[in-house]
Motif scaffolding. Structure first.
Motif, short mmCIF file in Angstrom:
data_model
loop_
_atom_site.label_atom_id
_atom_site.label_comp_id
_atom_site.label_asym_id
_atom_site.label_seq_id
_atom_site.Cartn_x
_atom_site.Cartn_y
_atom_site.Cartn_z
N ILE A 18 0.82 -1.22 0.00
CA ILE A 18 0.00 0.00 0.00
C ILE A 18 0.85 1.26 0.00
CG2 ILE A 18 -1.76 1.30 1.28
CD1 ILE A 18 -2.70 -1.48 2.38
N ILE A 22 0.79 4.97 -2.20
CA ILE A 22 0.66 6.30 -1.59
C ILE A 22 1.85 7.18 -2.00
CG2 ILE A 22 0.70 7.56 0.61
CD1 ILE A 22 -0.87 5.13 1.80
N TYR A 28 -0.71 9.60 -9.32
CA TYR A 28 -1.99 10.04 -8.74
C TYR A 28 -3.03 10.44 -9.79
CZ TYR A 28 -0.85 9.95 -3.72
OH TYR A 28 -0.56 9.56 -2.44
N ALA A 32 -6.56 9.00 -8.82
CA ALA A 32 -7.22 9.94 -7.90
C ALA A 32 -7.92 10.99 -8.76
CB ALA A 32 -6.21 10.56 -6.95
N TYR A 95 -1.63 9.33 6.71
CA TYR A 95 -2.08 7.96 6.45
C TYR A 95 -1.38 7.08 7.47
CZ TYR A 95 -4.16 8.68 1.79
OH TYR A 95 -4.96 9.05 0.74
N TYR A 108 -7.02 7.60 7.51
CA TYR A 108 -6.70 8.89 6.90
C TYR A 108 -7.20 9.98 7.85
CZ TYR A 108 -6.69 12.30 2.93
OH TYR A 108 -6.48 13.36 2.08
N LEU A 138 -7.87 4.68 -3.36
CA LEU A 138 -6.63 4.00 -2.96
C LEU A 138 -6.86 2.49 -2.88
CD1 LEU A 138 -3.68 4.03 -1.91
CD2 LEU A 138 -4.64 4.33 0.40
N ARG A 141 -7.11 1.05 -6.35
CA ARG A 141 -5.80 1.04 -7.00
C ARG A 141 -4.94 -0.11 -6.49
NH1 ARG A 141 -3.17 3.45 -11.48
NH2 ARG A 141 -0.97 3.54 -11.03
#
Length: 145
Positions: A18, A22, A28, A32, A95, A108, A138, A141
Protein backbone atom coordinates in the motif's frame (compact mmCIF):
# COMPACT_ATOMS: atom_id res chain seq x y z
CA UNK A 1 -5.96 25.14 13.97
CA UNK A 2 -8.70 23.38 12.01
CA UNK A 3 -10.60 20.43 13.47
CA UNK A 4 -9.39 17.01 12.34
CA UNK A 5 -11.53 14.49 10.50
CA UNK A 6 -10.61 10.80 10.49
CA UNK A 7 -11.81 7.91 8.36
CA UNK A 8 -10.52 4.41 7.65
CA UNK A 9 -10.97 1.52 5.24
CA UNK A 10 -9.67 -2.06 5.16
CA UNK A 11 -7.57 -2.89 2.10
CA UNK A 12 -6.96 -6.48 1.01
CA UNK A 13 -3.16 -6.11 0.91
CA UNK A 14 -0.20 -5.84 3.33
CA UNK A 15 1.23 -2.39 4.23
CA UNK A 16 4.30 -2.99 2.02
CA UNK A 17 1.96 -3.11 -1.02
CA UNK A 18 0.00 0.00 0.00
CA UNK A 19 2.68 2.52 0.96
CA UNK A 20 4.37 2.42 -2.49
CA UNK A 21 1.01 3.39 -4.06
CA UNK A 22 0.66 6.30 -1.59
CA UNK A 23 4.27 7.34 -2.34
CA UNK A 24 3.90 7.19 -6.16
CA UNK A 25 2.80 10.80 -6.62
CA UNK A 26 3.37 10.93 -10.41
CA UNK A 27 0.69 8.20 -10.78
CA UNK A 28 -1.99 10.04 -8.74
CA UNK A 29 -3.71 11.58 -11.81
CA UNK A 30 -4.24 8.01 -13.11
CA UNK A 31 -6.36 6.94 -10.12
CA UNK A 32 -7.22 9.94 -7.90
CA UNK A 33 -9.96 11.64 -9.92
CA UNK A 34 -9.65 15.13 -8.40
CA UNK A 35 -5.84 15.23 -8.86
CA UNK A 36 -5.12 16.60 -12.32
CA UNK A 37 -1.34 17.04 -12.02
CA UNK A 38 1.47 16.35 -9.56
CA UNK A 39 5.08 17.48 -9.49
CA UNK A 40 7.66 16.15 -7.04
CA UNK A 41 9.70 19.22 -6.06
CA UNK A 42 12.15 17.58 -3.61
CA UNK A 43 13.19 14.03 -2.78
CA UNK A 44 15.06 12.51 0.14
CA UNK A 45 18.17 10.35 -0.25
CA UNK A 46 15.86 7.30 -0.15
CA UNK A 47 13.99 8.58 -3.23
CA UNK A 48 10.79 9.38 -1.33
CA UNK A 49 9.12 12.70 -2.05
CA UNK A 50 9.69 15.44 0.51
CA UNK A 51 7.68 18.13 -1.30
CA UNK A 52 4.96 17.70 -3.92
CA UNK A 53 2.89 20.27 -5.84
CA UNK A 54 -0.69 19.23 -6.62
CA UNK A 55 -3.19 20.65 -9.10
CA UNK A 56 -6.62 19.75 -7.79
CA UNK A 57 -9.99 20.06 -9.50
CA UNK A 58 -12.79 18.72 -7.31
CA UNK A 59 -15.71 20.50 -8.98
CA UNK A 60 -16.32 23.71 -7.04
CA UNK A 61 -12.99 23.35 -5.22
CA UNK A 62 -9.91 23.99 -7.36
CA UNK A 63 -6.45 24.61 -5.97
CA UNK A 64 -2.73 24.40 -6.65
CA UNK A 65 -0.82 23.64 -3.47
CA UNK A 66 2.44 22.19 -2.17
CA UNK A 67 2.71 19.65 0.64
CA UNK A 68 5.78 18.64 2.67
CA UNK A 69 5.95 14.94 3.62
CA UNK A 70 7.41 13.11 6.63
CA UNK A 71 7.76 9.33 6.11
CA UNK A 72 7.89 7.03 9.16
CA UNK A 73 10.94 4.76 9.27
CA UNK A 74 8.74 1.68 9.86
CA UNK A 75 6.85 2.28 6.59
CA UNK A 76 3.49 2.33 8.37
CA UNK A 77 2.67 6.04 8.24
CA UNK A 78 3.24 9.25 6.36
CA UNK A 79 2.21 12.71 7.45
CA UNK A 80 2.15 16.01 5.62
CA UNK A 81 1.71 19.75 6.06
CA UNK A 82 0.86 22.55 3.69
CA UNK A 83 3.84 24.57 2.43
CA UNK A 84 1.92 26.83 0.05
CA UNK A 85 -1.61 26.97 -1.33
CA UNK A 86 -3.99 29.28 -3.12
CA UNK A 87 -7.28 28.26 -1.46
CA UNK A 88 -5.89 26.73 1.75
CA UNK A 89 -4.40 28.44 4.77
CA UNK A 90 -3.30 25.14 6.30
CA UNK A 91 -3.50 21.39 5.73
CA UNK A 92 -2.26 18.62 7.98
CA UNK A 93 -2.83 15.00 7.14
CA UNK A 94 -1.69 11.48 7.76
CA UNK A 95 -2.08 7.96 6.45
CA UNK A 96 -1.60 5.29 9.13
CA UNK A 97 -1.38 1.64 8.03
CA UNK A 98 -2.33 -0.96 10.64
CA UNK A 99 -1.86 -4.65 9.70
CA UNK A 100 -4.92 -6.82 10.37
CA UNK A 101 -3.92 -10.36 9.40
CA UNK A 102 -3.34 -10.38 5.63
CA UNK A 103 -5.25 -7.10 5.25
CA UNK A 104 -4.45 -3.54 6.33
CA UNK A 105 -6.57 -0.85 7.93
CA UNK A 106 -5.72 2.48 6.29
CA UNK A 107 -6.63 5.44 8.49
CA UNK A 108 -6.70 8.89 6.90
CA UNK A 109 -6.65 11.96 9.15
CA UNK A 110 -7.12 15.39 7.59
CA UNK A 111 -7.42 18.96 8.85
CA UNK A 112 -7.85 21.74 6.29
CA UNK A 113 -8.26 25.43 6.91
CA UNK A 114 -9.39 27.36 3.85
CA UNK A 115 -8.34 30.90 3.02
CA UNK A 116 -12.01 31.79 2.56
CA UNK A 117 -14.31 31.29 5.55
CA UNK A 118 -16.53 28.23 5.41
CA UNK A 119 -19.12 27.10 7.94
CA UNK A 120 -17.63 24.28 10.03
CA UNK A 121 -20.44 21.85 9.18
CA UNK A 122 -19.85 22.28 5.42
CA UNK A 123 -16.06 22.06 5.82
CA UNK A 124 -16.32 18.80 7.79
CA UNK A 125 -18.74 17.41 5.20
CA UNK A 126 -16.29 18.34 2.41
CA UNK A 127 -13.37 16.75 4.34
CA UNK A 128 -15.42 13.56 4.87
CA UNK A 129 -16.24 13.40 1.16
CA UNK A 130 -12.59 14.00 0.16
CA UNK A 131 -11.36 11.30 2.56
CA UNK A 132 -14.08 8.81 1.56
CA UNK A 133 -13.25 9.19 -2.13
CA UNK A 134 -9.47 9.10 -1.52
CA UNK A 135 -9.69 5.92 0.56
CA UNK A 136 -11.98 4.15 -1.93
CA UNK A 137 -9.75 5.16 -4.86
CA UNK A 138 -6.63 4.00 -2.96
CA UNK A 139 -8.29 0.65 -2.14
CA UNK A 140 -9.33 0.18 -5.79
CA UNK A 141 -5.80 1.04 -7.00
CA UNK A 142 -4.03 -1.30 -4.54
CA UNK A 143 -6.44 -4.20 -5.01
CA UNK A 144 -6.42 -3.72 -8.80
CA UNK A 145 -10.21 -3.72 -8.95
Amino acid sequence: MADESTQSIVVDAPPQDIMPVIADFPAYPEWANAVKKTEVLAEGSDGKALQVRFTLDAGPFKDVYTLAYDWAADGLSVSWTLVKGQMQRSQNGRYLLTPEGDKTRVTYTLAVQLAVPMIGLFRRKAEKMIMDIALKELKRRVEGA
